[in-house]
Design a protein around this motif. Structure first.
Motif, PDB file in Angstrom:
ATOM      1  N   UNK A  34       0.904  -1.058   0.057  1.00 49.26           N
ATOM      2  CA  UNK A  34       0.087  -0.161  -0.002  1.00 49.26           C
ATOM      3  C   UNK A  34       0.681   1.339  -0.077  1.00 49.26           C
ATOM      4  N   UNK A  35       0.298   2.515  -0.552  1.00 45.83           N
ATOM      5  CA  UNK A  35       1.019   3.551  -0.527  1.00 45.83           C
ATOM      6  C   UNK A  35       0.850   4.332   0.871  1.00 45.83           C
ATOM      7  N   UNK A  36       1.413   5.684   0.736  1.00 49.70           N
ATOM      8  CA  UNK A  36       1.082   6.394   2.081  1.00 49.70           C
ATOM      9  C   UNK A  36      -0.195   6.987   2.136  1.00 49.70           C
ATOM     10  N   UNK A  57      -9.364  -3.773  -0.585  1.00 46.40           N
ATOM     11  CA  UNK A  57      -8.310  -4.577  -1.550  1.00 46.40           C
ATOM     12  C   UNK A  57      -8.555  -3.726  -2.833  1.00 46.40           C
ATOM     13  N   UNK A  58      -7.448  -3.932  -3.621  1.00 48.33           N
ATOM     14  CA  UNK A  58      -7.528  -3.189  -4.873  1.00 48.33           C
ATOM     15  C   UNK A  58      -8.382  -4.190  -5.810  1.00 48.33           C
ATOM     16  N   UNK A  59      -9.266  -3.554  -6.697  1.00 47.78           N
ATOM     17  CA  UNK A  59     -10.032  -3.995  -7.704  1.00 47.78           C
ATOM     18  C   UNK A  59      -9.467  -4.786  -8.789  1.00 47.78           C
ATOM     19  N   UNK A  60      -8.238  -4.416  -9.042  1.00 53.87           N
ATOM     20  CA  UNK A  60      -7.415  -5.154 -10.017  1.00 53.87           C
ATOM     21  C   UNK A  60      -6.519  -6.117  -9.645  1.00 53.87           C
ATOM     22  N   UNK A  98       0.873  10.026 -15.562  1.00 44.54           N
ATOM     23  CA  UNK A  98       1.089   8.890 -15.300  1.00 44.54           C
ATOM     24  C   UNK A  98      -0.259   8.057 -16.015  1.00 44.54           C
ATOM     25  N   UNK A  99      -0.252   6.797 -16.219  1.00 43.75           N
ATOM     26  CA  UNK A  99      -1.008   6.078 -16.804  1.00 43.75           C
ATOM     27  C   UNK A  99      -2.397   6.075 -15.921  1.00 43.75           C
ATOM     28  N   UNK A 100      -2.291   6.004 -14.508  1.00 42.95           N
ATOM     29  CA  UNK A 100      -3.639   5.743 -13.737  1.00 42.95           C
ATOM     30  C   UNK A 100      -4.038   7.074 -12.901  1.00 42.95           C
ATOM     31  N   UNK A 101      -2.974   7.917 -12.853  1.00 51.71           N
ATOM     32  CA  UNK A 101      -3.147   9.289 -12.310  1.00 51.71           C
ATOM     33  C   UNK A 101      -4.339  10.306 -13.061  1.00 51.71           C
ATOM     34  N   UNK A 102      -4.711  11.010 -12.183  1.00 54.42           N
ATOM     35  CA  UNK A 102      -5.562  12.270 -12.768  1.00 54.42           C
ATOM     36  C   UNK A 102      -5.214  13.344 -12.810  1.00 54.42           C
ATOM     37  N   UNK A 103      -3.564  13.599 -12.558  1.00 55.71           N
ATOM     38  CA  UNK A 103      -3.163  15.061 -12.532  1.00 55.71           C
ATOM     39  C   UNK A 103      -1.970  15.060 -13.402  1.00 55.71           C
ATOM     40  N   UNK A 113      -1.282  -0.151 -10.662  1.00 54.78           N
ATOM     41  CA  UNK A 113      -1.934   1.110  -9.820  1.00 54.78           C
ATOM     42  C   UNK A 113      -0.551   1.607  -9.146  1.00 54.78           C
ATOM     43  N   UNK A 114       0.385   0.596  -8.700  1.00 48.71           N
ATOM     44  CA  UNK A 114       1.796   0.979  -8.121  1.00 48.71           C
ATOM     45  C   UNK A 114       2.792   1.417  -9.000  1.00 48.71           C
ATOM     46  N   UNK A 115       2.795   1.009 -10.031  1.00 45.29           N
ATOM     47  CA  UNK A 115       3.645   1.564 -11.040  1.00 45.29           C
ATOM     48  C   UNK A 115       3.382   2.997 -11.488  1.00 45.29           C
ATOM     49  N   UNK A 116       4.150   4.004 -11.451  1.00 41.56           N
ATOM     50  CA  UNK A 116       3.687   5.269 -11.867  1.00 41.56           C
ATOM     51  C   UNK A 116       3.567   5.482 -13.475  1.00 41.56           C
TER      52      UNK A 116
END
Length: 309
Positions: free
Chosen positions: A213-215, A303-306, A271-276, A228-231
Motif C-alpha cells: 500500500x502507499x502512504x 483490496x485493490x479491484x485490479x 501517469x497511466x492511472x493518475x488524474x493530474x 496502480x503501484x507503477x507510476x
C-alpha cells in the motif's frame, strides 16, 4: 474648682482643689506597659496571628516543594533506566548465538537445554550491562525501593527471536506523612537477536501473505507489480494534455502542488492511472512510497479491484 465648708461660727472657708484631666491615649499606654495588666495590647495581636498562620502553612509549603522536586527525580530515574535497558538489550542481542538446527530428536532435546542455558546466560549478561550503564549515568537509585537490587528482571523474555527486558521496581515517596508509600513502575525494552536471517522463521501461511500500500492510498495491493503501484511517468506537451486520457478513461487536471508553476520546455508529466499533470519531475505528487503489511494485520483499507481479486 472651689468648695465652701461651713464652720460653727457660720463662716465659710474656701478650699482650692486642682482639676484633673485624664486622656484616653495615656490610659491605654499605661495599661499596655504593665506586665500585670489584663488583656494584650493592640499592637501585639497581629504578630501573634501571623506566627500561628506561618506555623500551619509553612510545613505544607515545604512538602509541596519537596514533591515538585521529587517529580523531576522520578523522571530522571525513568530516563536512566530506559537508556540502560536499551543499551543492555542491544549488547546482549549482538552477542547472542543459537545452536545449529538438527533433525535428530536426541539432539533436539540437547538443543532445547542449550537454548535454556543460553537464555539464562543472556539474562545474566543483560543485567550486568544494565547495572554498569546505570552506574555510568549516575542514576539516583536512592529513590528506588531497596536501591539497585530492587529492580527485578524476572518477567524478561528471551524466547523466539527477540530479547525483551522488563524492569520492574518501586519508588518511595520522600516524605512519610501517611507512612511509607511505594508506587510500581514497569519499563520494557525489546531488541531482535542478531542471529542472522533464517528463511524458516519467515514462513507464513498462504492466506497471510504480504500486501502493499502507499502512504495516501485507500487500497491494499496483492501484487507488487500492480499497475496502480507503477507510476509509468511520461511527458507530453502542454497543448496535448487536454486531449490525453488515463487508462481508466479519465481526464488529466492541473496538479494542486506544481500546476501553477511554469513547465520546463512546455512539457508536463502524466501517469497511466493518475488524474493530474505535473509541471516538474521533482513534484511530490510523482513520488510514491510503498509499504508492506501482512494480510492478517491489514484491516483499515479495502483490496485493490485490479490485483486484490
Amino acid at each position: 474648682m472651689s468648695l465652701g465648708i461651713a464652720h460653727k461660727d457660720n463662716a465659710f472657708k474656701a478650699i482650692q482643689v486642682k482639676s484633673l484631666s485624664i486622656r484616653r491615649e495615656k490610659v491605654c499606654h499605661y495599661m499596655g506597659s504593665q506586665p500585670h495588666s489584663r488583656g494584650t495590647s493592640r499592637c501585639t495581636c497581629p504578630k501573634a496571628v501571623l506566627t500561628i498562620e506561618a506555623a500551619i502553612i509553612l510545613p505544607f509549603f515545604v512538602c509541596f516543594m519537596v514533591f515538585i522536586l521529587y517529580f523531576f527525580r522520578v523522571l530522571q530515574t525513568q530516563t536512566c533506566v530506559a537508556q540502560a535497558l536499551q543499551y543492555a538489550g542491544r549488547k546482549t542481542a549482538a552477542e547472542y548465538s543459537l545452536p545449529a538446527d538438527t533433525n535428530d530428536q536426541n539432539d533436539q532435546k540437547a538443543i532445547l537445554e542449550e537454548i535454556k542455558e543460553s537464555n539464562l546466560t543472556g539474562l545474566l549478561k543483560a543485567k550486568a550491562y544494565f547495572y554498569k550503564q546505570l552506574k555510568k549515568q549516575e542514576c539516583p537509585t536512592q529513590y528506588i525501593h531497596r536501591g539497585i537490587s530492587g529492580i527485578s528482571f524476572l518477567q524478561s523474555d528471551f524466547s523466539e527471536n527477540y530479547i525483551e527486558l522488563k524492569a520492574i521496581y518501586k519508588m518511595t515517596l520522600p516524605i512519610n506523612l501517611f507512612g511509607k508509600i511505594h508506587f510500581r513502575i514497569v519499563q520494557v525494552s525489546k531488541c531482535r537477536k542478531w542471529t542472522g536471517y533464517d528463511p524458516k522463521q519467515d514462513t507464513q501461511s498462504e492466506q497471510d501473505h504480504w500486501l502493499y500500500y502507499t502512504e495516501y492510498g485507500t487500497v491494499y495491493h496483492a501484487d507488487r507489480s500492480c499497475t496502480h503501484l507503477d507510476l509509468s511517468i511520461r511527458g507530453v506537451t502542454s497543448a496535448q494534455v487536454s486531449s490525453k486520457r488515463n487508462n481508466s478513461g479519465g481526464k488529466y487536471h492541473k496538479c494542486d502542488k506544481c500546476g501553477n508553476k511554469s513547465s520546463e520546455n512546455g512539457m508536463v508529466y502524466i501517469t497511466d492511472y493518475g488524474d493530474r499533470y505535473h509541471s516538474s519531475l521533482t513534484c511530490s505528487g510523482l513520488k510514491r512510497i510503498i509499504y508492506m503489511i501482512r494480510k492478517s494485520k491489514a484491516t483499515d483499507k479495502r483490496m485493490c479491484s485490479k490485483c486484490g481479486g
